[in-house]
Design a protein around this motif. Structure first.
Motif, PDB file in Angstrom:
ATOM      1  N   SER A 185       0.833  -1.213   0.000  1.00 38.16           N
ATOM      2  CA  SER A 185       0.000   0.000   0.000  1.00 38.16           C
ATOM      3  C   SER A 185       0.863   1.257   0.000  1.00 38.16           C
ATOM      4  O   SER A 185       0.889   2.017   0.980  1.00 38.16           O
ATOM      5  N   CYS A 186       1.585   1.477  -1.090  1.00 37.34           N
ATOM      6  CA  CYS A 186       2.427   2.669  -1.195  1.00 37.34           C
ATOM      7  C   CYS A 186       1.557   3.917  -1.105  1.00 37.34           C
ATOM      8  O   CYS A 186       0.483   3.981  -1.707  1.00 37.34           O
ATOM      9  N   ARG A 187       2.021   4.907  -0.383  1.00 42.08           N
ATOM     10  CA  ARG A 187       1.173   6.054  -0.064  1.00 42.08           C
ATOM     11  C   ARG A 187       0.854   6.946  -1.262  1.00 42.08           C
ATOM     12  O   ARG A 187      -0.052   7.761  -1.197  1.00 42.08           O
ATOM     13  N   ALA A 307       7.099   6.543   2.361  1.00 39.92           N
ATOM     14  CA  ALA A 307       6.147   6.159   1.317  1.00 39.92           C
ATOM     15  C   ALA A 307       5.620   4.736   1.497  1.00 39.92           C
ATOM     16  O   ALA A 307       4.766   4.293   0.734  1.00 39.92           O
ATOM     17  N   LYS A 308       6.145   4.027   2.500  1.00 41.52           N
ATOM     18  CA  LYS A 308       5.757   2.630   2.758  1.00 41.52           C
ATOM     19  C   LYS A 308       6.042   1.732   1.553  1.00 41.52           C
ATOM     20  O   LYS A 308       5.239   0.878   1.196  1.00 41.52           O
ATOM     21  N   THR A 374      -5.434   8.376  -2.482  1.00 38.92           N
ATOM     22  CA  THR A 374      -4.234   7.869  -1.816  1.00 38.92           C
ATOM     23  C   THR A 374      -4.033   8.591  -0.484  1.00 38.92           C
ATOM     24  O   THR A 374      -4.562   9.683  -0.266  1.00 38.92           O
ATOM     25  N   PRO A 375      -3.243   8.007   0.420  1.00 37.22           N
ATOM     26  CA  PRO A 375      -2.938   8.715   1.664  1.00 37.22           C
ATOM     27  C   PRO A 375      -2.229  10.048   1.457  1.00 37.22           C
ATOM     28  O   PRO A 375      -2.269  10.907   2.336  1.00 37.22           O
ATOM     29  N   TRP A 376      -1.586  10.213   0.309  1.00 39.02           N
ATOM     30  CA  TRP A 376      -0.899  11.476   0.032  1.00 39.02           C
ATOM     31  C   TRP A 376      -1.713  12.387  -0.886  1.00 39.02           C
ATOM     32  O   TRP A 376      -1.163  13.266  -1.540  1.00 39.02           O
ATOM     33  N   SER A 428      -5.930  12.803   5.182  1.00 43.67           N
ATOM     34  CA  SER A 428      -4.619  12.584   4.578  1.00 43.67           C
ATOM     35  C   SER A 428      -3.499  13.381   5.233  1.00 43.67           C
ATOM     36  O   SER A 428      -2.414  12.875   5.409  1.00 43.67           O
ATOM     37  N   ILE A 431      -1.318  11.948   8.101  1.00 41.54           N
ATOM     38  CA  ILE A 431      -0.408  10.820   7.933  1.00 41.54           C
ATOM     39  C   ILE A 431       0.733  11.136   6.974  1.00 41.54           C
ATOM     40  O   ILE A 431       1.457  10.257   6.571  1.00 41.54           O
ATOM     41  N   LEU A 432       0.903  12.387   6.614  1.00 43.16           N
ATOM     42  CA  LEU A 432       2.056  12.758   5.806  1.00 43.16           C
ATOM     43  C   LEU A 432       3.328  12.577   6.620  1.00 43.16           C
ATOM     44  O   LEU A 432       3.325  12.769   7.838  1.00 43.16           O
TER      45      LEU A 432
END
Length: 442
Positions: A185-187, A307-308, A374-376, A428, A431-432
């Motif tokens: 799960s890349c951010r 970035a996981k 996305t998280p980002w 979002s 979690i940056l």
């Protein structure tokens, strides 16, 4: 012959056809009482002409669009042009794909009547059965008569084998999707957040059926769509090389002596930690490609952790070295302007790019884009300073770097502005990565 009750007009752009081909593949085996036609709009003018013609005879016209987030702005302008050329009360414009899934309200505000969220095969079949009426169909977001937003929830995720990966009836072929979803799960990536953070693989017998159909029609090249090629057959972060070999051996046999199989090259890639001599020799044994795409993304371990990505810089160097030793041309994906990068991170990425170029790899350069879903999503757009641009340009002039990274800078700024206009409080930004901001002057 009775006139069609429903006409599906596909806004058919050759750069992005895969999603539409998959829908057609599902449709051609579907039993329905609805009389329907499918028409292809290769240009805005042709699309408008189809709409004008169909709107006079059919009960409803569904205009189907599929696009990625960077294209959303330009296609919204095109949608307005088409509406100005042809429109009627029985015409409905439906947007699908990752952008509509991640930003359905933004998609409606941009001019589309319906946003299809999630995987579209089942949703389209239900729409056809209902002669285009969206009421009660799962997988849609639209506005009702009071302009209130109606959300019907996501459709059920189905096995890939349930639907064809391309269309025989309409003679529309493409690289075959063999895996949907991704456990990594890349951010910055939309794939796991649209399709879930797990793998669903098309079975080898089902893949073989598709390959046999291609060969019967004189097609020679077999390519695959997958977020991570060497994850085929696996349900974990580790490769399953036995499953990969079974897949490749069947495809090689199916396409025949005059055909070619491509694996780990465009439009898919290989994760660096999955690269091994055994894996590379499997590709060499069964496949025709002499190049492989490796996803590195950054030369900074700190940015990779944020970035996981699940791997480090050493794995990238090792993958490139092994690939070149085994006779492959290695193309390495790298993203510049990642959230929170500082000067040292940028220097590390440029150093890695230079080292890889020296041993014969090519860099496929990207600019970070804050993609919806996305998280980002709410991160700042990719910020590439003038000195980095000069160094990247030097690599490009040497033939060691390619890509649309400059164009992506424009897309990134536009996506960031859209995210700011449609805020997601409490999601979002929290979690940056907490990395120092760049100190360079721009």
């Amino acid at each position: 012959m009775e006139a069609a009750e429903l006409v599906l007009v596909l806004r058919y752009r050759k750069a992005v056809t895969y999603g539409l081909h998959v829908l057609l593949g599902a449709l051609e085996t579907h039993q329905t009482s609805t009389r329907y036609e499918v028409r292809f709009g290769d240009t805005p003018e042709a699309t408008a002409a189809h709409i004008r013609d169909a709107a006079t005879t059919a009960s409803r016209v569904l205009v189907l669009w599929s696009f990625y987030s960077p294209d959303a702005h330009a296609l919204a302008q095109e949608l307005a042009e088409i509406r100005a050329l042809a429109d009627a009360p029985n015409v409905t414009h439906v947007a699908g794909g990752v952008h509509a899934t991640a930003e359905p309200v933004q998609t409606l505000d941009a001019g589309w009547d319906i946003a299809a969220v999630g995987e579209g095969e089942t949703t389209l079949l239900h729409l056809v059965d209902a002669v285009g009426d969206p009421a009660g169909i799962t997988g849609l977001v639209y506005r009702d008569g009071t302009r209130s937003v109606v959300r019907t929830g996501r459709p059920q995720r189905r096995p890939l084998d349930d639907f064809r990966g391309f269309s025989l009836r309409w003679d529309r072929f493409n690289a075959l999707e063999i895996t949907r979803g991704c456990v990594f799960s890349c951010r910055f990536c939309q794939t796991p957040f649209m399709f879930s953070a797990k793998f669903r693989h098309r079975s080898v017998p089902n893949v073989r059926w598709h390959v046999d159909q291609m060969r019967a029609r004189g097609l020679r090249d077999v390519r695959f769509i997958t977020p991570t090629a060497l994850s085929y057959g696996s349900q974990s972060e580790e490769p399953n090389l036995d499953a990969v070999e079974e897949l490749l051996a069947n495809c090689k046999e199916g396409i025949g002596p005059n055909g070619r199989v491509f694996f780990g090259s465009f439009p898919s890639e290989i994760r660096p930690e999955h690269v091994s001599r055994t894996a590379l020799r499997l590709v060499k044994k069964y496949c025709a490609n002499n190049n492989i795409i490796v996803g590195a993304q950054s030369g900074s371990d700190r940015v990779l952790d944020a970035a996981k990505r699940g791997h480090g810089v050493d794995e990238v160097k090792r993958a490139a070295r092994l690939g070149i030793e085994e006779g492959f041309r290695i193309n390495v994906d790298m993203i510049f302007g990642m959230p929170g990068e500082n000067d040292q991170d940028v220097a590390d990425s440029l150093r890695l790019a230079g080292e890889l170029a020296e041993v014969g790899a090519r860099i496929h350069a990207h600019t970070f884009m804050p993609l919806p879903g996305t998280p980002w999503r709410d991160a700042p757009p990719g910020d590439v300073d003038p000195e980095t641009i000069r160094q990247v340009d030097r690599l490009s002039q040497r033939g060691a770097l390619y890509g649309h990274w400059q164009k992506q800078r424009e897309h990134a700024a536009r996506l960031a502005a859209a995210a700011e206009a449609y805020p997601r409080p409490g999601r979002s930004r929290t979690i940056l990565p907490q990395l120092p901001r760049k100190t360079s002057e721009h």
